[in-house]
Design a protein around this motif. Structure first.
Motif, PDB file in Angstrom:
ATOM      1  N   SER A  53       0.996   6.934  -8.541  1.00 40.06           N
ATOM      2  CA  SER A  53       1.391   7.826  -7.444  1.00 40.06           C
ATOM      3  C   SER A  53       0.202   8.159  -6.554  1.00 40.06           C
ATOM      4  O   SER A  53       0.301   8.146  -5.322  1.00 40.06           O
ATOM      5  CB  SER A  53       2.002   9.120  -8.011  1.00 40.06           C
ATOM      6  OG  SER A  53       3.213   8.853  -8.687  1.00 40.06           O
ATOM      7  N   ILE A  54      -0.935   8.471  -7.161  1.00 39.11           N
ATOM      8  CA  ILE A  54      -2.135   8.785  -6.381  1.00 39.11           C
ATOM      9  C   ILE A  54      -2.566   7.573  -5.563  1.00 39.11           C
ATOM     10  O   ILE A  54      -2.978   7.706  -4.397  1.00 39.11           O
ATOM     11  CB  ILE A  54      -3.268   9.264  -7.311  1.00 39.11           C
ATOM     12  CG1 ILE A  54      -2.906  10.628  -7.904  1.00 39.11           C
ATOM     13  CG2 ILE A  54      -4.596   9.342  -6.563  1.00 39.11           C
ATOM     14  CD1 ILE A  54      -3.876  11.121  -8.954  1.00 39.11           C
ATOM     15  N   LYS A  55      -2.455   6.390  -6.147  1.00 36.32           N
ATOM     16  CA  LYS A  55      -2.829   5.167  -5.420  1.00 36.32           C
ATOM     17  C   LYS A  55      -2.016   5.014  -4.143  1.00 36.32           C
ATOM     18  O   LYS A  55      -2.525   4.562  -3.109  1.00 36.32           O
ATOM     19  CB  LYS A  55      -2.638   3.951  -6.324  1.00 36.32           C
ATOM     20  CG  LYS A  55      -3.106   2.644  -5.705  1.00 36.32           C
ATOM     21  CD  LYS A  55      -2.961   1.491  -6.695  1.00 36.32           C
ATOM     22  CE  LYS A  55      -3.456   0.181  -6.075  1.00 36.32           C
ATOM     23  NZ  LYS A  55      -3.321  -0.949  -7.044  1.00 36.32           N
ATOM     24  N   MET A  56      -0.745   5.432  -4.187  1.00 31.53           N
ATOM     25  CA  MET A  56       0.125   5.333  -3.013  1.00 31.53           C
ATOM     26  C   MET A  56      -0.313   6.262  -1.886  1.00 31.53           C
ATOM     27  O   MET A  56       0.042   6.058  -0.729  1.00 31.53           O
ATOM     28  CB  MET A  56       1.576   5.612  -3.415  1.00 31.53           C
ATOM     29  CG  MET A  56       2.173   4.547  -4.320  1.00 31.53           C
ATOM     30  SD  MET A  56       3.764   5.030  -5.033  1.00 31.53           S
ATOM     31  CE  MET A  56       4.786   5.051  -3.556  1.00 31.53           C
ATOM     32  N   LEU A  57      -1.085   7.296  -2.212  1.00 31.58           N
ATOM     33  CA  LEU A  57      -1.583   8.208  -1.176  1.00 31.58           C
ATOM     34  C   LEU A  57      -2.741   7.604  -0.381  1.00 31.58           C
ATOM     35  O   LEU A  57      -3.077   8.108   0.693  1.00 31.58           O
ATOM     36  CB  LEU A  57      -2.030   9.526  -1.820  1.00 31.58           C
ATOM     37  CG  LEU A  57      -0.928  10.400  -2.418  1.00 31.58           C
ATOM     38  CD1 LEU A  57      -1.533  11.555  -3.198  1.00 31.58           C
ATOM     39  CD2 LEU A  57       0.011  10.915  -1.335  1.00 31.58           C
ATOM     40  N   LYS A  58      -3.372   6.553  -0.924  1.00 38.29           N
ATOM     41  CA  LYS A  58      -4.442   5.813  -0.239  1.00 38.29           C
ATOM     42  C   LYS A  58      -5.591   6.734   0.180  1.00 38.29           C
ATOM     43  O   LYS A  58      -6.064   6.700   1.322  1.00 38.29           O
ATOM     44  CB  LYS A  58      -3.888   5.061   0.967  1.00 38.29           C
ATOM     45  CG  LYS A  58      -2.833   4.023   0.602  1.00 38.29           C
ATOM     46  CD  LYS A  58      -2.296   3.296   1.818  1.00 38.29           C
ATOM     47  CE  LYS A  58      -1.255   2.253   1.395  1.00 38.29           C
ATOM     48  NZ  LYS A  58      -0.698   1.533   2.578  1.00 38.29           N
ATOM     49  N   LEU A  59      -6.042   7.552  -0.763  1.00 43.19           N
ATOM     50  CA  LEU A  59      -7.130   8.478  -0.494  1.00 43.19           C
ATOM     51  C   LEU A  59      -8.465   7.848  -0.893  1.00 43.19           C
ATOM     52  O   LEU A  59      -8.565   7.229  -1.947  1.00 43.19           O
ATOM     53  CB  LEU A  59      -6.935   9.775  -1.290  1.00 43.19           C
ATOM     54  CG  LEU A  59      -5.644  10.549  -1.044  1.00 43.19           C
ATOM     55  CD1 LEU A  59      -5.507  11.676  -2.064  1.00 43.19           C
ATOM     56  CD2 LEU A  59      -5.615  11.100   0.371  1.00 43.19           C
ATOM     57  N   PRO A  60      -9.489   8.010  -0.093  1.00 47.45           N
ATOM     58  CA  PRO A  60     -10.804   7.476  -0.471  1.00 47.45           C
ATOM     59  C   PRO A  60     -11.398   8.255  -1.644  1.00 47.45           C
ATOM     60  O   PRO A  60     -11.197   9.466  -1.775  1.00 47.45           O
ATOM     61  CB  PRO A  60     -11.643   7.659   0.795  1.00 47.45           C
ATOM     62  CG  PRO A  60     -10.960   8.746   1.561  1.00 47.45           C
ATOM     63  CD  PRO A  60      -9.501   8.625   1.248  1.00 47.45           C
TER      64      PRO A  60
END
Length: 480
Positions: free
Chosen positions: A417-424
Protein backbone atom coordinates in the motif's frame (compact mmCIF):
# COMPACT_ATOMS: atom_id res chain seq x y z
CA UNK A 1 -15.30 -6.17 -6.85
CA UNK A 2 -14.44 -9.72 -5.77
CA UNK A 3 -16.42 -12.77 -6.76
CA UNK A 4 -18.48 -14.35 -4.00
CA UNK A 5 -17.21 -17.89 -4.60
CA UNK A 6 -13.60 -16.86 -4.16
CA UNK A 7 -14.30 -15.00 -0.98
CA UNK A 8 -16.53 -17.66 0.52
CA UNK A 9 -13.54 -19.97 0.20
CA UNK A 10 -11.24 -17.36 1.65
CA UNK A 11 -13.62 -16.84 4.53
CA UNK A 12 -13.86 -20.58 5.13
CA UNK A 13 -10.09 -20.84 5.19
CA UNK A 14 -9.74 -18.17 7.81
CA UNK A 15 -12.82 -19.11 9.78
CA UNK A 16 -11.56 -22.66 10.24
CA UNK A 17 -8.47 -21.28 11.90
CA UNK A 18 -10.42 -18.74 13.94
CA UNK A 19 -13.37 -20.79 15.15
CA UNK A 20 -11.61 -22.15 18.20
CA UNK A 21 -10.41 -18.75 19.37
CA UNK A 22 -12.65 -15.84 20.25
CA UNK A 23 -9.55 -13.67 20.18
CA UNK A 24 -9.97 -13.21 16.45
CA UNK A 25 -13.27 -11.38 16.33
CA UNK A 26 -11.81 -8.46 14.37
CA UNK A 27 -10.43 -10.77 11.69
CA UNK A 28 -13.74 -12.60 11.33
CA UNK A 29 -15.58 -9.29 11.09
CA UNK A 30 -13.13 -7.98 8.50
CA UNK A 31 -13.58 -11.08 6.36
CA UNK A 32 -17.36 -10.70 6.52
CA UNK A 33 -16.94 -7.16 5.24
CA UNK A 34 -14.54 -8.29 2.53
CA UNK A 35 -17.12 -10.75 1.21
CA UNK A 36 -19.77 -8.03 0.86
CA UNK A 37 -21.67 -7.90 -2.45
CA UNK A 38 -20.52 -6.24 -5.64
CA UNK A 39 -23.21 -3.53 -5.42
CA UNK A 40 -21.25 -1.94 -2.58
CA UNK A 41 -18.39 -1.11 -4.96
CA UNK A 42 -20.07 2.00 -6.40
CA UNK A 43 -20.50 3.56 -2.99
CA UNK A 44 -16.96 2.62 -2.03
CA UNK A 45 -15.50 4.30 -5.09
CA UNK A 46 -17.58 7.47 -4.62
CA UNK A 47 -17.14 7.72 -0.86
CA UNK A 48 -14.40 10.34 -0.88
CA UNK A 49 -16.37 12.57 -3.27
CA UNK A 50 -19.33 12.19 -0.94
CA UNK A 51 -17.50 13.28 2.20
CA UNK A 52 -15.49 15.97 0.38
CA UNK A 53 -18.63 17.76 -0.80
CA UNK A 54 -20.77 17.63 2.33
CA UNK A 55 -20.28 20.25 5.02
CA UNK A 56 -20.70 18.77 8.45
CA UNK A 57 -21.79 21.99 10.17
CA UNK A 58 -23.87 22.60 12.14
CA UNK A 59 -22.88 19.73 14.44
CA UNK A 60 -25.12 18.70 17.29
CA UNK A 61 -23.65 20.02 20.55
CA UNK A 62 -25.38 19.74 23.90
CA UNK A 63 -24.66 21.08 27.35
CA UNK A 64 -22.17 18.89 29.20
CA UNK A 65 -22.40 20.61 32.57
CA UNK A 66 -21.66 18.19 35.39
CA UNK A 67 -21.19 15.24 33.05
CA UNK A 68 -17.45 14.87 33.57
CA UNK A 69 -17.89 14.52 37.32
CA UNK A 70 -20.79 12.09 36.83
CA UNK A 71 -18.66 9.93 34.51
CA UNK A 72 -15.76 9.54 36.94
CA UNK A 73 -15.17 5.90 37.89
CA UNK A 74 -14.67 5.43 41.59
CA UNK A 75 -13.25 1.94 41.24
CA UNK A 76 -13.59 -0.92 38.78
CA UNK A 77 -14.51 -4.25 40.39
CA UNK A 78 -11.39 -6.30 40.99
CA UNK A 79 -8.94 -3.59 39.99
CA UNK A 80 -5.46 -3.57 41.58
CA UNK A 81 -4.78 -1.46 44.63
CA UNK A 82 -3.07 1.92 44.49
CA UNK A 83 -4.30 3.05 41.07
CA UNK A 84 -2.75 6.46 40.50
CA UNK A 85 -4.75 7.84 37.59
CA UNK A 86 -8.31 9.03 37.03
CA UNK A 87 -10.64 7.07 34.79
CA UNK A 88 -14.01 7.96 33.33
CA UNK A 89 -16.70 6.29 31.25
CA UNK A 90 -20.20 6.93 30.03
CA UNK A 91 -22.36 7.88 27.10
CA UNK A 92 -22.18 10.85 24.73
CA UNK A 93 -25.32 11.51 22.68
CA UNK A 94 -24.59 12.09 19.01
CA UNK A 95 -28.17 12.23 17.70
CA UNK A 96 -30.90 13.17 20.21
CA UNK A 97 -33.71 12.75 17.67
CA UNK A 98 -32.91 9.10 17.08
CA UNK A 99 -31.58 8.50 20.58
CA UNK A 100 -28.13 7.47 19.38
CA UNK A 101 -25.27 7.51 21.89
CA UNK A 102 -21.68 6.29 21.90
CA UNK A 103 -19.94 4.74 24.90
CA UNK A 104 -16.39 5.70 25.88
CA UNK A 105 -13.77 4.76 28.46
CA UNK A 106 -11.12 7.38 29.24
CA UNK A 107 -7.92 6.99 31.25
CA UNK A 108 -5.66 9.87 32.17
CA UNK A 109 -1.91 9.61 32.58
CA UNK A 110 -0.79 8.84 36.14
CA UNK A 111 1.81 11.62 35.99
CA UNK A 112 1.65 15.06 34.37
CA UNK A 113 -1.69 14.38 32.68
CA UNK A 114 -2.16 18.12 32.14
CA UNK A 115 0.85 18.27 29.82
CA UNK A 116 0.45 14.99 27.94
CA UNK A 117 -1.42 14.71 24.62
CA UNK A 118 -4.92 13.36 24.07
CA UNK A 119 -5.25 10.15 22.04
CA UNK A 120 -8.31 8.42 20.59
CA UNK A 121 -8.03 4.65 20.09
CA UNK A 122 -10.29 2.86 17.59
CA UNK A 123 -10.56 -0.87 16.98
CA UNK A 124 -11.78 -2.08 13.61
CA UNK A 125 -14.00 -4.90 12.44
CA UNK A 126 -15.96 -3.06 11.17
CA UNK A 127 -18.08 -3.23 14.30
CA UNK A 128 -15.65 -4.33 17.03
CA UNK A 129 -15.18 -2.87 20.49
CA UNK A 130 -12.30 -0.61 21.46
CA UNK A 131 -13.18 -1.24 25.11
CA UNK A 132 -12.98 -5.02 24.90
CA UNK A 133 -9.91 -5.24 22.68
CA UNK A 134 -7.98 -1.98 22.90
CA UNK A 135 -8.60 -1.19 26.57
CA UNK A 136 -8.87 -4.64 28.13
CA UNK A 137 -6.49 -6.72 26.00
CA UNK A 138 -4.01 -4.36 24.38
CA UNK A 139 -2.92 -0.90 25.52
CA UNK A 140 -5.25 -0.09 28.41
CA UNK A 141 -4.13 0.14 32.05
CA UNK A 142 -5.70 -3.20 33.07
CA UNK A 143 -6.07 -6.71 31.75
CA UNK A 144 -8.55 -9.34 32.93
CA UNK A 145 -7.47 -12.35 34.96
CA UNK A 146 -8.60 -15.84 34.00
CA UNK A 147 -11.32 -15.74 36.68
CA UNK A 148 -13.18 -13.16 34.58
CA UNK A 149 -13.75 -11.07 37.71
CA UNK A 150 -10.47 -9.38 38.62
CA UNK A 151 -7.93 -7.18 36.87
CA UNK A 152 -4.17 -6.84 36.85
CA UNK A 153 -2.01 -3.89 35.85
CA UNK A 154 -0.58 -3.53 32.35
CA UNK A 155 2.82 -1.99 33.08
CA UNK A 156 3.22 -1.01 29.41
CA UNK A 157 -0.13 0.80 29.16
CA UNK A 158 -0.19 3.72 26.73
CA UNK A 159 -1.62 6.08 29.34
CA UNK A 160 1.92 6.15 30.75
CA UNK A 161 2.66 8.69 28.01
CA UNK A 162 -0.77 10.01 26.95
CA UNK A 163 -4.39 10.48 28.00
CA UNK A 164 -6.35 7.86 26.07
CA UNK A 165 -10.01 7.61 24.98
CA UNK A 166 -11.37 4.21 23.95
CA UNK A 167 -14.54 4.63 21.88
CA UNK A 168 -17.11 1.95 21.04
CA UNK A 169 -18.24 2.96 17.58
CA UNK A 170 -20.54 2.90 15.66
CA UNK A 171 -23.81 2.58 17.58
CA UNK A 172 -24.56 -1.09 18.08
CA UNK A 173 -20.98 -1.89 19.08
CA UNK A 174 -20.45 -2.86 22.72
CA UNK A 175 -22.43 -0.56 25.01
CA UNK A 176 -23.08 2.06 22.30
CA UNK A 177 -26.68 2.06 21.12
CA UNK A 178 -29.53 3.73 19.29
CA UNK A 179 -33.19 3.94 20.22
CA UNK A 180 -33.94 3.80 16.48
CA UNK A 181 -33.33 0.21 15.42
CA UNK A 182 -33.07 1.14 11.73
CA UNK A 183 -29.78 2.89 12.58
CA UNK A 184 -28.20 -0.54 12.92
CA UNK A 185 -29.14 -1.33 9.32
CA UNK A 186 -27.90 1.99 7.96
CA UNK A 187 -24.32 1.95 9.14
CA UNK A 188 -21.24 2.61 7.09
CA UNK A 189 -17.99 4.52 6.93
CA UNK A 190 -19.52 7.96 6.49
CA UNK A 191 -22.04 7.69 9.34
CA UNK A 192 -19.31 6.27 11.58
CA UNK A 193 -17.01 9.20 10.81
CA UNK A 194 -19.82 11.71 11.33
CA UNK A 195 -20.85 10.23 14.68
CA UNK A 196 -17.27 9.96 15.91
CA UNK A 197 -16.67 13.60 15.02
CA UNK A 198 -19.86 14.64 16.84
CA UNK A 199 -18.74 12.54 19.82
CA UNK A 200 -15.39 14.34 19.93
CA UNK A 201 -16.94 17.81 19.79
CA UNK A 202 -19.28 16.98 22.67
CA UNK A 203 -16.61 15.11 24.62
CA UNK A 204 -14.39 18.18 24.49
CA UNK A 205 -17.27 20.20 25.91
CA UNK A 206 -17.50 17.65 28.71
CA UNK A 207 -13.71 17.77 29.25
CA UNK A 208 -12.89 21.38 28.26
CA UNK A 209 -9.38 21.18 29.73
CA UNK A 210 -8.44 19.11 26.67
CA UNK A 211 -9.68 21.55 24.03
CA UNK A 212 -6.24 22.99 23.31
CA UNK A 213 -4.35 19.74 23.77
CA UNK A 214 -2.41 18.06 20.96
CA UNK A 215 -4.67 15.30 19.62
CA UNK A 216 -3.74 12.02 17.92
CA UNK A 217 -5.82 9.16 16.49
CA UNK A 218 -4.59 5.57 16.69
CA UNK A 219 -6.07 2.15 16.10
CA UNK A 220 -5.80 -1.06 14.10
CA UNK A 221 -7.28 -3.29 11.42
CA UNK A 222 -10.42 -1.76 9.83
CA UNK A 223 -9.55 1.41 11.71
CA UNK A 224 -7.37 1.81 8.61
CA UNK A 225 -10.67 3.14 7.26
CA UNK A 226 -11.98 4.84 10.40
CA UNK A 227 -8.81 6.81 11.18
CA UNK A 228 -8.03 8.56 7.87
CA UNK A 229 -11.73 9.21 7.28
CA UNK A 230 -12.12 10.85 10.68
CA UNK A 231 -8.86 12.78 10.25
CA UNK A 232 -10.03 14.10 6.87
CA UNK A 233 -13.36 15.17 8.38
CA UNK A 234 -11.63 16.95 11.27
CA UNK A 235 -9.35 18.88 8.92
CA UNK A 236 -12.25 19.78 6.64
CA UNK A 237 -14.44 20.97 9.49
CA UNK A 238 -11.61 22.90 11.13
CA UNK A 239 -11.18 24.76 7.86
CA UNK A 240 -14.92 25.24 7.31
CA UNK A 241 -15.35 26.62 10.81
CA UNK A 242 -12.38 28.98 10.39
CA UNK A 243 -11.15 27.62 13.71
CA UNK A 244 -9.08 24.65 14.81
CA UNK A 245 -11.68 22.99 16.99
CA UNK A 246 -9.73 19.74 17.35
CA UNK A 247 -5.95 20.07 17.56
CA UNK A 248 -5.20 17.07 15.33
CA UNK A 249 -1.48 16.46 14.93
CA UNK A 250 -1.14 12.91 13.64
CA UNK A 251 -2.48 9.41 13.06
CA UNK A 252 -0.97 5.95 13.62
CA UNK A 253 -2.55 2.82 12.13
CA UNK A 254 -1.62 -0.73 13.13
CA UNK A 255 -1.90 -3.61 10.64
CA UNK A 256 -4.27 -1.31 8.84
CA UNK A 257 -6.77 -2.42 6.21
CA UNK A 258 -6.53 0.46 3.72
CA UNK A 259 -6.69 -1.15 0.26
CA UNK A 260 -8.77 -4.28 -0.23
CA UNK A 261 -7.31 -5.66 -3.46
CA UNK A 262 -3.75 -5.11 -2.24
CA UNK A 263 -4.51 -6.88 1.02
CA UNK A 264 -5.93 -9.94 -0.77
CA UNK A 265 -2.77 -10.47 -2.83
CA UNK A 266 -0.50 -9.61 0.10
CA UNK A 267 -2.12 -12.23 2.33
CA UNK A 268 -1.12 -15.10 0.06
CA UNK A 269 2.34 -13.66 -0.50
CA UNK A 270 2.73 -13.62 3.28
CA UNK A 271 1.38 -17.14 3.75
CA UNK A 272 3.82 -18.52 1.19
CA UNK A 273 6.82 -16.56 2.45
CA UNK A 274 6.17 -17.90 5.97
CA UNK A 275 5.92 -21.53 4.83
CA UNK A 276 2.20 -21.94 5.47
CA UNK A 277 1.24 -22.99 1.93
CA UNK A 278 3.01 -25.07 -0.71
CA UNK A 279 5.00 -23.67 -3.62
CA UNK A 280 2.61 -25.24 -6.11
CA UNK A 281 -0.45 -23.80 -4.38
CA UNK A 282 1.09 -20.34 -4.27
CA UNK A 283 2.04 -20.58 -7.94
CA UNK A 284 -1.53 -21.60 -8.83
CA UNK A 285 -2.94 -18.66 -6.85
CA UNK A 286 -0.58 -16.27 -8.60
CA UNK A 287 -1.46 -17.69 -12.01
CA UNK A 288 -5.22 -18.03 -11.61
CA UNK A 289 -6.49 -15.48 -9.07
CA UNK A 290 -7.30 -11.89 -9.96
CA UNK A 291 -8.47 -10.39 -6.67
CA UNK A 292 -9.87 -7.26 -8.29
CA UNK A 293 -11.98 -9.23 -10.78
CA UNK A 294 -15.66 -10.06 -10.46
CA UNK A 295 -15.35 -13.03 -12.83
CA UNK A 296 -15.58 -16.47 -11.25
CA UNK A 297 -12.55 -18.67 -11.81
CA UNK A 298 -12.70 -22.39 -11.02
CA UNK A 299 -8.91 -22.75 -11.08
CA UNK A 300 -8.57 -19.95 -8.52
CA UNK A 301 -11.23 -21.51 -6.33
CA UNK A 302 -9.38 -24.81 -6.43
CA UNK A 303 -6.10 -23.12 -5.47
CA UNK A 304 -7.71 -21.34 -2.52
CA UNK A 305 -9.27 -24.59 -1.34
CA UNK A 306 -5.83 -26.17 -1.42
CA UNK A 307 -4.46 -23.29 0.65
CA UNK A 308 -7.28 -23.78 3.16
CA UNK A 309 -6.34 -27.42 3.62
CA UNK A 310 -2.63 -26.70 3.89
CA UNK A 311 -2.76 -23.93 6.51
CA UNK A 312 -4.51 -25.99 9.16
CA UNK A 313 -5.93 -24.85 12.47
CA UNK A 314 -3.75 -21.91 13.53
CA UNK A 315 -4.38 -18.40 14.81
CA UNK A 316 -4.21 -16.22 11.72
CA UNK A 317 -3.88 -13.17 13.98
CA UNK A 318 -0.47 -14.49 15.05
CA UNK A 319 0.76 -17.41 13.00
CA UNK A 320 3.13 -18.58 15.75
CA UNK A 321 0.75 -18.27 18.70
CA UNK A 322 -1.25 -21.13 20.26
CA UNK A 323 -5.02 -21.14 19.94
CA UNK A 324 -7.40 -21.15 22.88
CA UNK A 325 -8.26 -24.67 23.92
CA UNK A 326 -9.95 -25.91 27.09
CA UNK A 327 -7.87 -29.09 26.91
CA UNK A 328 -4.56 -27.24 26.72
CA UNK A 329 -2.28 -26.38 29.62
CA UNK A 330 -0.40 -23.85 27.55
CA UNK A 331 -2.42 -20.86 28.73
CA UNK A 332 -0.50 -20.31 31.95
CA UNK A 333 2.90 -20.18 30.25
CA UNK A 334 2.08 -18.11 27.16
CA UNK A 335 1.58 -14.39 26.89
CA UNK A 336 -0.75 -13.13 25.76
CA UNK A 337 -3.13 -15.76 27.03
CA UNK A 338 -4.89 -17.12 23.90
CA UNK A 339 -8.16 -17.27 25.84
CA UNK A 340 -8.01 -13.65 27.05
CA UNK A 341 -11.07 -12.61 25.05
CA UNK A 342 -13.17 -15.11 27.00
CA UNK A 343 -12.14 -13.45 30.26
CA UNK A 344 -13.01 -10.00 28.88
CA UNK A 345 -16.44 -11.22 27.74
CA UNK A 346 -17.17 -12.53 31.22
CA UNK A 347 -15.91 -9.40 32.97
CA UNK A 348 -17.79 -6.84 30.88
CA UNK A 349 -21.05 -8.74 31.26
CA UNK A 350 -20.93 -8.61 35.07
CA UNK A 351 -23.68 -6.36 36.45
CA UNK A 352 -21.33 -4.74 38.98
CA UNK A 353 -18.81 -3.94 36.24
CA UNK A 354 -21.42 -2.34 34.02
CA UNK A 355 -22.65 -0.29 36.99
CA UNK A 356 -19.11 0.92 37.75
CA UNK A 357 -18.61 1.83 34.08
CA UNK A 358 -21.92 3.75 34.03
CA UNK A 359 -23.12 1.43 31.24
CA UNK A 360 -26.58 1.67 32.69
CA UNK A 361 -28.67 1.49 29.52
CA UNK A 362 -30.42 -1.89 29.52
CA UNK A 363 -29.74 -3.27 26.06
CA UNK A 364 -31.67 -6.33 24.80
CA UNK A 365 -28.41 -8.19 24.13
CA UNK A 366 -25.19 -8.87 26.07
CA UNK A 367 -21.94 -7.00 25.56
CA UNK A 368 -19.94 -8.69 22.78
CA UNK A 369 -16.48 -8.07 21.36
CA UNK A 370 -17.94 -7.49 17.88
CA UNK A 371 -21.47 -6.43 17.09
CA UNK A 372 -24.20 -8.95 16.35
CA UNK A 373 -26.80 -6.24 15.70
CA UNK A 374 -25.19 -4.15 12.97
CA UNK A 375 -26.48 -5.30 9.61
CA UNK A 376 -25.42 -4.43 6.07
CA UNK A 377 -22.41 -2.09 5.90
CA UNK A 378 -23.63 0.63 3.56
CA UNK A 379 -20.57 2.48 2.32
CA UNK A 380 -16.80 2.23 2.27
CA UNK A 381 -14.16 3.33 -0.21
CA UNK A 382 -12.32 0.60 -2.09
CA UNK A 383 -9.08 2.27 -1.06
CA UNK A 384 -8.07 4.88 1.50
CA UNK A 385 -4.82 5.71 -0.26
CA UNK A 386 -6.09 8.96 -1.88
CA UNK A 387 -7.34 10.10 1.54
CA UNK A 388 -4.01 9.27 3.15
CA UNK A 389 -2.23 11.15 0.38
CA UNK A 390 -4.36 14.22 1.13
CA UNK A 391 -3.59 13.97 4.85
CA UNK A 392 0.14 13.86 4.08
CA UNK A 393 -0.18 16.91 1.84
CA UNK A 394 -1.95 18.71 4.68
CA UNK A 395 1.10 18.20 6.89
CA UNK A 396 -0.39 15.59 9.22
CA UNK A 397 1.99 13.12 10.87
CA UNK A 398 1.12 9.73 9.34
CA UNK A 399 2.51 6.45 10.71
CA UNK A 400 1.83 2.85 9.80
CA UNK A 401 2.95 0.16 12.22
CA UNK A 402 2.77 -3.55 11.64
CA UNK A 403 3.12 -6.64 13.80
CA UNK A 404 5.15 -8.98 11.62
CA UNK A 405 3.39 -12.22 12.63
CA UNK A 406 -0.10 -11.20 11.47
CA UNK A 407 -1.47 -12.81 8.31
CA UNK A 408 -4.90 -11.14 8.36
CA UNK A 409 -3.57 -7.70 7.40
CA UNK A 410 0.08 -8.63 6.99
CA UNK A 411 3.12 -6.40 6.76
CA UNK A 412 3.26 -7.25 3.06
CA UNK A 413 -0.10 -5.53 2.63
CA UNK A 414 1.13 -2.40 4.39
CA UNK A 415 4.32 -2.29 2.32
CA UNK A 416 2.43 -2.76 -0.97
CA UNK A 417 0.00 0.00 0.00
CA UNK A 418 2.79 2.43 0.88
CA UNK A 419 4.54 1.61 -2.40
CA UNK A 420 1.39 2.72 -4.25
CA UNK A 421 1.73 6.18 -2.67
CA UNK A 422 5.07 6.62 -4.52
CA UNK A 423 6.68 8.59 -1.71
CA UNK A 424 10.44 9.25 -1.76
CA UNK A 425 12.50 7.66 1.02
CA UNK A 426 13.96 10.19 3.46
CA UNK A 427 15.51 7.87 6.04
CA UNK A 428 16.68 4.35 5.22
CA UNK A 429 15.46 1.09 6.73
CA UNK A 430 17.02 0.48 10.15
CA UNK A 431 16.39 -1.46 13.37
CA UNK A 432 14.96 0.16 16.49
CA UNK A 433 15.46 -1.16 20.02
CA UNK A 434 13.70 -1.87 23.30
CA UNK A 435 15.77 -3.08 26.28
CA UNK A 436 18.78 -3.70 24.03
CA UNK A 437 16.73 -5.99 21.78
CA UNK A 438 15.61 -5.23 18.25
CA UNK A 439 12.01 -4.13 18.64
CA UNK A 440 11.39 -3.87 14.92
CA UNK A 441 12.41 -1.89 11.88
CA UNK A 442 11.60 1.59 10.66
CA UNK A 443 11.78 3.46 7.38
CA UNK A 444 10.91 7.09 6.79
CA UNK A 445 9.20 8.35 3.64
CA UNK A 446 8.33 11.93 2.79
CA UNK A 447 5.37 12.55 5.10
CA UNK A 448 4.98 8.94 6.29
CA UNK A 449 6.74 6.49 8.61
CA UNK A 450 6.50 2.69 8.61
CA UNK A 451 7.52 0.82 11.77
CA UNK A 452 7.38 -2.94 12.15
CA UNK A 453 7.04 -4.55 15.58
CA UNK A 454 9.02 -7.76 15.81
CA UNK A 455 7.23 -10.80 17.20
CA UNK A 456 3.80 -9.13 17.29
CA UNK A 457 0.52 -10.30 15.84
CA UNK A 458 -2.47 -8.29 14.68
CA UNK A 459 -3.15 -6.81 18.12
CA UNK A 460 0.35 -5.39 18.48
CA UNK A 461 0.19 -4.07 22.09
CA UNK A 462 -1.22 -7.39 23.26
CA UNK A 463 1.61 -9.50 21.86
CA UNK A 464 4.51 -7.12 22.46
CA UNK A 465 3.48 -4.55 25.12
CA UNK A 466 6.91 -3.04 25.81
CA UNK A 467 7.84 -2.78 22.15
CA UNK A 468 4.43 -1.32 21.35
CA UNK A 469 4.87 1.35 24.03
CA UNK A 470 8.31 2.25 22.63
CA UNK A 471 6.81 2.54 19.16
CA UNK A 472 3.87 4.63 20.39
CA UNK A 473 6.10 6.95 22.41
CA UNK A 474 8.25 7.44 19.31
CA UNK A 475 5.16 8.26 17.27
CA UNK A 476 4.12 10.97 19.74
CA UNK A 477 7.64 12.45 19.48
CA UNK A 478 7.65 12.11 15.70
CA UNK A 479 10.84 10.04 15.55
CA UNK A 480 12.64 6.97 16.92
Amino acid sequence: MRNSTLFSLLFSCFFFSLCCSKSSHEATQLLKFNSSPKSLKILRDNWWNLIRNIHQFPVYVSSQDGQMEADKIEKLPGQPEDVKFDQYSGYVTVDPTKGRALFYYFVEAPQDSSSKPLVLWLNGGPGCSSLGAGAMRELGPFRVNSDGKTLYANEAAWNNVANVIFLESPAGVGFSYSNTSSDYQNTGDKSTADDTYTFLINWLERFPQYKNRDFFITGESYAGHYIPELAALILKNNAANKNTIIQLKGIAMGNAYVDGDTNDKATYDYLWSHALIADETYSNIQSNCNFSSSVSNADCDEALTAAQNEIGNIDMYDIYAPICSTSSNIKASVQPDPCASDYVDNYLNLAEVQKALHATVHLPYPWTACSDVIGYWNDAPATLLPTIQDLIHNGLRVWFYSGDQDSVVPVTSTRYSIKMLKLPVESQWKPWYTNDQVGGYVIGYKGLTLATVRGAGHLVPSYQPERALTMFSSFLKGKF
